[in-house]
Design an enzyme around this catalytic site. Structure first.
Site, PDB file in Angstrom:
ATOM      1  N   HIS A 156       0.831  -1.215   0.000  1.00  0.00           N
ATOM      2  CA  HIS A 156       0.000   0.000   0.000  1.00  0.00           C
ATOM      3  C   HIS A 156       0.861   1.259   0.000  1.00  0.00           C
ATOM      4  O   HIS A 156       0.424   2.312   0.473  1.00  0.00           O
ATOM      5  CB  HIS A 156      -0.946   0.016   1.204  1.00  0.00           C
ATOM      6  CG  HIS A 156      -1.790  -1.207   1.335  1.00  0.00           C
ATOM      7  ND1 HIS A 156      -2.951  -1.397   0.634  1.00  0.00           N
ATOM      8  CD2 HIS A 156      -1.621  -2.340   2.073  1.00  0.00           C
ATOM      9  CE1 HIS A 156      -3.476  -2.565   0.944  1.00  0.00           C
ATOM     10  NE2 HIS A 156      -2.683  -3.168   1.807  1.00  0.00           N
ATOM     11  N   SER A 277      15.081  20.572 -16.868  1.00  0.00           N
ATOM     12  CA  SER A 277      13.918  21.426 -17.015  1.00  0.00           C
ATOM     13  C   SER A 277      14.277  22.649 -17.841  1.00  0.00           C
ATOM     14  O   SER A 277      15.384  23.184 -17.732  1.00  0.00           O
ATOM     15  CB  SER A 277      13.411  21.872 -15.638  1.00  0.00           C
ATOM     16  OG  SER A 277      12.482  22.932 -15.748  1.00  0.00           O
ATOM     17  N   LYS A 283      16.619  20.896 -11.691  1.00  0.00           N
ATOM     18  CA  LYS A 283      15.858  19.668 -11.903  1.00  0.00           C
ATOM     19  C   LYS A 283      16.661  18.583 -12.640  1.00  0.00           C
ATOM     20  O   LYS A 283      17.486  18.857 -13.499  1.00  0.00           O
ATOM     21  CB  LYS A 283      14.595  19.956 -12.710  1.00  0.00           C
ATOM     22  CG  LYS A 283      13.570  20.787 -11.989  1.00  0.00           C
ATOM     23  CD  LYS A 283      13.022  20.101 -10.761  1.00  0.00           C
ATOM     24  CE  LYS A 283      12.225  18.856 -11.104  1.00  0.00           C
ATOM     25  NZ  LYS A 283      11.042  19.147 -11.933  1.00  0.00           N
ATOM     26  N   GLU A 290       8.925   7.823 -16.535  1.00  0.00           N
ATOM     27  CA  GLU A 290       7.586   8.389 -16.676  1.00  0.00           C
ATOM     28  C   GLU A 290       6.944   7.976 -17.995  1.00  0.00           C
ATOM     29  O   GLU A 290       5.741   7.661 -18.051  1.00  0.00           O
ATOM     30  CB  GLU A 290       7.661   9.910 -16.564  1.00  0.00           C
ATOM     31  CG  GLU A 290       8.039  10.379 -15.162  1.00  0.00           C
ATOM     32  CD  GLU A 290       8.326  11.864 -15.090  1.00  0.00           C
ATOM     33  OE1 GLU A 290       8.371  12.387 -13.964  1.00  0.00           O
ATOM     34  OE2 GLU A 290       8.526  12.496 -16.154  1.00  0.00           O
TER      35      GLU A 290
END
Length: 462
Positions: A156, A277, A283, A290
């Site tokens: 979980h 970024s 970043k 992704e």
């Protein structure tokens, strides 16, 4: 404009019809498979006497030249080339004349296309399986290199019990092993040649579909001509196997996103496998991971789209089946790119084993060990579960550290408190297939053996 059916029709087809029905824009990638099928068909026609030896040689020579033109980019497509199969036959007829016009003897585009697509799928699924095995090899090497490093195992998305990092990595490896099995199973079921089935009913000519099946490396030829030209189970099965593989890449990608976040800090991506970024200079983004998540959704759409196309078709061939190619081509391309990118990412990622251990060493992560300690001393598990749960609650309420509460409980005491020491709980996983050192060493050996066997299954030519 000349078409394959011009004899039956008066006048040229409408431009709108050709624009809507043409598949040359995507099925051109079947050219090598169509030419392979055509060569086998021509040799068979020569063997059974439907082509003379000279005619067969002339057509085979024209096929060779057509193949070379396609490979070099010199092939000139014509307005009437609605698909790659039409284009190849047209060019062969231009080169071989009357003999070339005999190429389609006893053959329909229905069995021709089904044959080419099966050849394509057999080859591509084998190549992808080899790529998956290479990714598994990376996971194995990283698992071996991880040694006794450990991290929290989650349920979980909440910390559950400490597990060896090697165990966690191999969890993904075993899931990929099932993908390899599915790819192999799909290839085995599609290993049937449809060539010779014709449009729907076979032929009155003395064709030899067993010969063409053997020439093309199929394990068998079709048993029923109607089924042979209408069957796209193999395309749907291939798509399912590829989609399930994409789902497993997505799951690995999700963990990479989490592990490399500053909130977890368990890993850092190599610069070559991360992006930055356009606005935020600090970043470092896990774009491969992704996109692995996103492309799984794309493949699920491909699979469901094809199944929806197939579910209402009457036997035998319908033009709806033209829609089998783009989803399969897309799945093949996206999965191949994803597997290779993930292999590069996993081979270069840096694990922060100190952060992993710090997260796994929270005293509550040993709660199950405390309960099992009581069970080992004769207490029913439900009673032990309640006792330890109560101590955890008291600790969280501020009554003291869990270690002190355990040490002070007469049912547990100092020996049980030692189970909370950093690095101890993970060593207590002793069951086969479990997350402890001894079990993982045995698992690594089994996984290595499995990889060797799977690599042999997908050697070139297998």
């Amino acid at each position: 404009m000349s078409t394959l059916w011009h004899g039956r029709f008066d006048g040229d087809p409408a431009g709108e019809l050709m624009a809507y029905t043409a598949s040359i824009g995507f099925d051109v990638r079947l050219a090598p498979d169509d030419i392979a099928g055509s060569r086998a068909h021509v040799r068979m026609l020569g063997r059974v006497g439907l082509l003379s030896e000279a005619e067969a040689a002339e057509v085979l020579g024209a096929l060779d030249q057509t193949e070379a033109e396609l490979a070099s980019g010199d092939f000139a497509f014509a307005p009437g080339d609605e698909d790659i199969h039409t284009a190849i036959e047209r060019r062969v007829t231009e080169l071989a004349g009357v003999a070339g016009a005999r190429l389609h003897t006893g053959r329909s585009r229905n069995d021709q296309v089904a044959t080419a697509l099966r050849l394509f799928a057999k080859r591509e699924l084998a190549a992808i399986a080899a790529d998956v095995i290479a990714l598994q090899q990376v996971l194995l090497e990283r698992a071996i290199g991880a040694g006794n490093a450990y991290l929290p195992g989650y349920t979980h998305l909440q910390r559950a019990q400490p597990v060896l990092l090697a165990h966690h990595l191999l969890a993904h490896g075993w899931a990929l092993a099932r993908d390899v099995d599915r790819l192999a199973d799909a290839r085995a079921r599609m290993d049937v040649s449809p060539l010779g089935a014709g449009a729907v009913a076979g032929s009155s000519l003395p064709l030899d579909p067993d010969m063409t099946a053997a020439e093309l490396g199929f394990a068998a030829r079709f048993e029923n001509s109607i089924d042979a030209v209408s069957d796209r189970d193999f395309a749907a099965e291939s798509l399912f196997a590829l989609t399930m593989l994409a789902v497993h890449l997505s799951r690995l990608g999700e963990e990479i996103v989490f592990w490399t976040s500053e909130e977890a800090g368990f890993a850092a991506l190599d610069d070559a496998y991360a992006t930055g970024s356009s606005m935020l200079p600090q970043k470092k983004n896990p774009d491969i991971a992704e996109l692995a998540r996103a492309k799984a959704g794309r493949l699920i759409g491909n699979l469901t789209g094809l199944l929806a196309t197939l579910k209402g078709l009457p036997l035998a061939y319908n033009r709806d089946l033209q829609e089998d190619k783009e989803p399969l081509f897309d799945a093949v391309d996206q999965v191949r790119l994803g597997v290779r990118a993930m292999a590069g990412l996993m081979s270069t990622i840096a694990f922060n084993t100190e952060a992993m251990a710090a997260a796994a060493d929270a005293p509550t992560a040993a709660a199950t060990d405390l309960a099992e300690h009581l069970v080992a001393n004769g207490m029913p598990f439900r009673d032990a579960h309640a006792i330890v749960g109560g101590l955890v609650r008291r600790s969280l309420d501020g009554e003291g550290s869990l270690a002190d509460l355990v040490r002070g409980d007469p049912r547990l005491g100092a020996a049980a408190a030692e189970l909370l020491a950093p690095g101890v709980p993970v060593t207590r996983r002793t069951t086969p297939g479990g997350a402890g050192p001894h079990s993982v060493r045995a698992q690594i050996a089994r996984f290595r053996t499995r990889l060797t066997a799977d690599a042999d299954r997908f050697e070139p030519g297998s």
